[in-house]
Design a protein around this motif. Structure first.
Motif, PDB file in Angstrom:
ATOM      1  N   UNK A 143      17.649  -7.120 -32.240  1.00  0.00           N
ATOM      2  CA  UNK A 143      18.320  -6.451 -31.023  1.00  0.00           C
ATOM      3  C   UNK A 143      18.709  -7.587 -30.055  1.00  0.00           C
ATOM      4  N   UNK A 144      19.895  -7.359 -29.332  1.00  0.00           N
ATOM      5  CA  UNK A 144      20.426  -8.060 -28.369  1.00  0.00           C
ATOM      6  C   UNK A 144      19.375  -7.636 -26.897  1.00  0.00           C
ATOM      7  N   UNK A 145      18.813  -8.495 -26.544  1.00  0.00           N
ATOM      8  CA  UNK A 145      18.144  -8.374 -25.251  1.00  0.00           C
ATOM      9  C   UNK A 145      18.842  -8.621 -23.966  1.00  0.00           C
ATOM     10  N   UNK A 146      19.945  -9.536 -23.827  1.00  0.00           N
ATOM     11  CA  UNK A 146      20.607  -9.534 -22.842  1.00  0.00           C
ATOM     12  C   UNK A 146      21.902 -10.626 -23.177  1.00  0.00           C
ATOM     13  N   UNK A 147      22.878 -10.308 -22.474  1.00  0.00           N
ATOM     14  CA  UNK A 147      24.291 -11.150 -22.812  1.00  0.00           C
ATOM     15  C   UNK A 147      24.693 -11.780 -21.589  1.00  0.00           C
ATOM     16  N   UNK A 148      24.902 -12.947 -21.423  1.00  0.00           N
ATOM     17  CA  UNK A 148      25.425 -13.695 -20.336  1.00  0.00           C
ATOM     18  C   UNK A 148      26.905 -13.961 -20.533  1.00  0.00           C
ATOM     19  N   UNK A 149      27.945 -13.363 -19.823  1.00  0.00           N
ATOM     20  CA  UNK A 149      29.212 -13.523 -20.059  1.00  0.00           C
ATOM     21  C   UNK A 149      29.958 -14.088 -18.754  1.00  0.00           C
ATOM     22  N   UNK A 150      31.156 -14.561 -18.762  1.00  0.00           N
ATOM     23  CA  UNK A 150      31.560 -14.903 -17.528  1.00  0.00           C
ATOM     24  C   UNK A 150      31.696 -13.711 -16.460  1.00  0.00           C
ATOM     25  N   UNK A 151      31.886 -12.505 -16.730  1.00  0.00           N
ATOM     26  CA  UNK A 151      32.105 -11.542 -15.884  1.00  0.00           C
ATOM     27  C   UNK A 151      30.689 -10.832 -15.388  1.00  0.00           C
ATOM     28  N   UNK A 152      29.562 -11.051 -16.219  1.00  0.00           N
ATOM     29  CA  UNK A 152      28.246 -10.436 -15.681  1.00  0.00           C
ATOM     30  C   UNK A 152      27.105 -10.996 -16.775  1.00  0.00           C
TER      31      UNK A 152
END
Length: 161
Positions: A49-58
């Protein structure tokens, strides 16, 4: 005697070809590009499972256990770190690793990418904070490792905030 010589030569050629193939598989291919986004992934009881995602918007926190660990930590995607939380996160999962999406500058011949294309590369979780959004990076993969980064050559300055 000639038959033994031909057989010996053939064996030597097969061994040499196999050695060349192994070298080809494990020879590092350096990838240059820019970090587009990154994520932490956890494995527990065979489920990924993806725990967290760091993307340019959030920064999108997708796991309640990780969310509880973050507290009042800044969720600015260009400065977000998991510094100090890795041991707690790792203790909750069988395996934790990072995925860094890199927009390649010159492509990635090991994975068939053309210049400008993006691919998510697997990294050791301890390297997660080194890869900041917008950073210029040079990393190495091998044809044997596929998308697993085997060596970090350089992580440069951030651009594009």
């Amino acid at each position: 005697m000639k038959r033994a010589s031909v057989a010996t030569v053939l064996i030597i050629l097969v061994i040499a070809a196999y050695a060349a193939y192994l070298i080809y598989l494990h020879w590092p291919v350096v990838i240059e590009g820019v970090v587009d986004h990154k994520s932490l992934v956890g494995v527990r009881n065979g489920f990924v499972r993806t725990l967290l995602l760091v993307a340019p918007h959030a920064v999108l926190v997708k796991d309640e256990e990780v969310a509880s660990l973050l507290g009042n930590r800044s969720l600015d995607p260009y400065n977000f770190t998991v510094n100090g939380l890795l041991e707690a996160i790792k203790s909750r999962y069988d395996n934790v690793y990072g995925v860094v999406s890199i927009r390649t500058r010159y492509g990635d011949p090991a994975n068939g990418l053309e210049p400008g294309e993006t691919l998510g590369y697997i990294i050791d979780v301890e390297l997660f904070d080194h890869f900041r959004l917008g950073s210029n990076v040079k990393v190495a993969v091998t044809r044997a490792s596929g998308i697993k980064i085997v060596w970090v050559v350089e992580v440069g300055e951030q651009h594009g905030e």
